[in-house]
Design an enzyme around this catalytic site. Structure first.
Site, short mmCIF file in Angstrom:
data_model
loop_
_atom_site.label_atom_id
_atom_site.label_comp_id
_atom_site.label_asym_id
_atom_site.label_seq_id
_atom_site.Cartn_x
_atom_site.Cartn_y
_atom_site.Cartn_z
N GLU A 2 -4.78 -2.58 -7.81
CA GLU A 2 -2.62 -1.25 -8.26
C GLU A 2 -3.84 -0.47 -9.47
O GLU A 2 -3.03 0.87 -9.01
CB GLU A 2 -2.11 -2.57 -9.25
CG GLU A 2 -0.99 -3.39 -8.23
CD GLU A 2 -0.39 -3.22 -7.20
OE1 GLU A 2 -0.03 -1.96 -6.79
OE2 GLU A 2 -0.25 -3.99 -6.60
N ASP A 17 -7.19 -1.49 -1.45
CA ASP A 17 -7.89 -2.46 -0.39
C ASP A 17 -9.58 -2.80 -1.37
O ASP A 17 -9.72 -3.07 -1.48
CB ASP A 17 -7.38 -3.09 0.27
CG ASP A 17 -5.57 -4.00 0.64
OD1 ASP A 17 -5.26 -4.14 -0.68
OD2 ASP A 17 -5.52 -4.07 1.31
#
Ligand SMILES: [Zn+2]
Length: 700
Positions: free
Chosen positions: A531, A595
């Site tokens: 995030e 990611d």
């Protein structure tokens, strides 16, 4: 016509819901209704770092997903009532079951006005006897309003009245943050109006999609007939809908184009907008939704304006009425009697998703109540399931990740000192929101009736619409949450530069206080890193620390960054998720970047912790191993096991076409291939599939 763009961990778009104070209503004795059958299978609490999930016959250097998840996937086939199954769904089911217990208790014996409200909402949803008795009756006023339209000149007023209830055609306006001045709330209009998941479902000529379109038309015909229309009329209506939706699909931007903030930003005066779309009276519409004072509307899809405008002619009115009639019944189908619900399920879940059975009623009603009253239900839920210690522990993890990211910025090989300074400013400005809101949303204006399921859902929709429109011209509230507390997901909001972790995800398999730091950094740590680094992916990097779209890279660094991002796009383009269906590397670029950056930063944070805390950071370790694995190995296994799971072929295709997230298998394999520390941890050789000789791709 969603204009809100947030980067989430999963593709499950959560509607903005909100919370509030207890309303001063009198508690009455709840009328007895049949609350349905209790769950027959109680969901079990997931475990973090599951040794039994590992397939030791697989070689981690050849296929790490198979190694970390092979046994779990074998032992956890997709249930008949799902299109996909995995660790997220497992935790989601568990959270929902706890929520269900609160709801049923509140439905039977509420202890506060707020419990009475959500208990009644749940009870109304569970009362299938009353719902079935009504048939399509609750929908009749909406169908009548459509039937009474005599000219397309009436559409703006009709849309204004209906779109609070999810109706209306072609154009709608919502209030959103201005992307050039994130302190402002502005009116915006976008593209929309399709029923199938993506424009490609209308336009792709392959037999697979032709067959889907045939199934869609057949489903519409059957649904119109269920409303009482003759077979001939139903066939004509379905053909009308298909013609209009195909035209809208052709005139819509694809999902990759919509990821670019510059493509989505065209502020226009209402007069200019009117000149572009002469067939739709904007001032009437804006007056009708209470935004008559708006001088400017941000257009997020330019080509859609012409396309939609061209549909609005009196010659086309009969087709428009078929289209409105379809959208009304399709949106309402899950709220009507079983016949409508089943028919809707048959195509939209069974055919499109590969889901064999409906989920049990209790679970659907729990999710629906959470969606409508999430910050009411969530207040009690977090008290029981999210102790203050979890919040403190998460805050510490976030700080550790932020420190590791700062380190990463200092040592990044490709970035110039000037851009480095700007990146650091952005990192330091990220706000962290953990668990649940500080102030709960006020639902006092939302009326809930114990015997009116359809009405409750419509009033919730009106409530949410009103809440959105009410923001126009007001200051932005950065404390607002876009997900409810029990949600198993997380998000970064680029226009506010904040990261958000609902209590629902701060649980095993993501976070477990009884496990070692390696496991928690591999689980929730990578999620936090993911995030955080959304602020620095191909999209997020275009926003400054305050959430404005403003370039802060030097031109030379921007070029290097783009070249490095392209490496990911190419890599993920090559991953096949179903026969003949690959991922779209540019659609998934932001998520894949997050990611890849997230795992590096979480890994660095783990190394810092191991160094600082020594033996304390290795509880239960014998000779440097626990369960036979080193801290680094446990980190990577814990990361991968969050993504254990499988999906039906239909769901995989749907995801590749519509979802900016790669499927779990490729989130694992794509990421470890780009990170040499993985190969080192498992003793892989350069040139093994999980440790390519090239070293893979890297931005951050
Ligand atoms: Zn994400």
């Amino acid at each position: 016509m969603r204009t809100l763009v947030i980067a989430t961990l999963l593709g499950l778009a959560a509607p903005l819901c909100q919370a509030q104070e207890l309303s001063p209503i009198q508690l009455e004795a709840s009328a007895p209704v049949d609350l349905g059958s209790a769950p027959t299978k109680i969901p079990v609490k997931p475990v973090a770092f599951d040794v039994n999930a590992i397939d030791k016959s697989a070689d981690p250097c050849q296929d790490f997903f198979k190694y970390a998840c092979g046994s779990w996937n074998k032992n956890n086939p997709i249930p008949a009532d799902r299109a996909a199954w995995g660790r997220f769904a497992e935790l989601n089911d568990y959270n929902n079951y706890l929520l269900y217990k609160d709801l049923i208790a509140a439905a039977e014996a509420p202890k506060s006005p707020l419990q009475k409200k959500y208990g009644d909402y749940f009870a109304a949803c569970m009362n299938t006897e009353a719902i079935d008795k009504l048939g399509d009756q609750p929908l009749q006023p909406d169908l009548k309003a459509i039937d009474e339209i005599t000219s397309v000149k009436e559409l703006p007023a009709f849309n204004a009245k209906q779109d609070r209830r999810g109706g209306g055609a072609f154009f709608a306006v919502a209030v959103t943050q201005d992307q050039k001045d994130a302190t402002q709330q502005v009116a915006a209009t976008g593209q929309g109006g399709l029923t199938l998941p993506d424009r490609d479902y209308y336009l792709n000529e392959s037999p697979r999609f032709q067959k889907i379109r045939e199934g869609y038309v057949a489903n519409m015909v059957a649904t119109f007939q269920l409303l009482g229309d003759s077979p001939e009329k139903s066939a004509k209506e379905a053909a009308d809908v298909m013609t209009i939706e195909t035209a809208l699909a052709k005139g819509s931007l694809d999902r990759v184009a919509l990821r670019d903030p510059a493509t989505r930003y065209h502020p226009m005066s209402v007069a200019d907008l009117q000149a572009k779309t002469p067939n739709f009276d904007w001032q009437t519409y804006l007056n009708g939704i209470g935004l008559g004072q708006a001088k400017t509307v941000v257009v997020t899809s330019l080509p859609y304006l012409d396309t939609a405008n061209a549909q609005i002619t009196d010659a086309n009115l009969p087709a428009i009425k078929s289209y409105l009639r379809w959208h009304a019944v399709h949106n309402a189908a899950p709220l009507l009697s079983k016949k409508f619900e089943d028919l809707n399920f048959d195509f939209f879940n069974r055919t499109l998703g590969g889901q064999k059975e409906e989920q049990p009623r209790w679970r659907r009603c729990t999710a629906i109540t959470d969606r409508a009253l999430g910050e009411a239900v969530g207040q009690d839920w977090v008290k029981q399931n999210f102790p203050p210690a979890s919040k403190d522990a998460t805050e510490r993890l976030v700080k550790a990740l932020e420190a590791a990211m700062a380190q990463d910025l200092q040592t990044l090989p490709w970035m110039s000192p000037e851009t480095r300074v700007e990146a650091r400013k952005k990192l330091d400005a990220i706000a962290d929101k953990i668990g649940y809101p500080n102030h709960w949303r006020d639902y006092s204006s939302l009326e809930v009736k114990r015997d009116d399921y359809f009405g409750n859902v419509q009033r919730s929709s009106v409530y949410e619409r009103h809440r959105n429109l009410d923001k126009f011209g007001k200051p932005v509230d950065p404390t607002e949450w876009g997900m409810t507390p029990p949600t198993v997901n997380a998000y970064y909001q680029p226009s506010q530069n904040n990261i958000n972790f609902p209590a629902g995800i701060l649980q095993p398999p993501f976070y477990d206080v009884s496990k070692d730091p390696a496991v928690n950094f591999g689980g929730i740590g990578v999620v936090i890193g993911h995030e955080m680094t959304h602020g620095f992916d191909d999209q997020g990097a275009q926003y400054d620390p305050k959430g404005n779209v403003r370039m802060w890279f030097s031109p030379d660094d921007l070029k290097k960054f783009k070249d490095r991002s392209e490496c990911y796009a190419k890599e993920y383009d090559g991953f096949e998720v179903a026969p003949g269906q690959n991922l779209n590397g540019h659609l998934t670029l932001g998520e894949n970047s997050a990611d890849n950056a997230g795992i590096r930063i979480a890994f660095q944070a783990l190394q810092n912790t191991l160094k600082e805390e020594g033996d304390k950071a290795e509880p239960g370790y014998v000779d440097g191993k626990r369960d036979g694995y080193t801290p680094d190995q446990r980190f990577f296994i814990s990361f991968a096991q969050v993504w254990c799971g499988t999906e039906t072929q239909q769901a995989a295709i749907n995801q590749a076409k519509t979802n900016p997230h790669s499927t779990g298998e490729w989130r694992v394999k794509g990421t470890v291939q780009n990170f040499d520390e993985f190969g080192k941890a498992f003793g892989c050789k350069k040139g093994d599939p999980m440790m390519p000789a090239s070293g893979g791709c890297r931005t951050w």
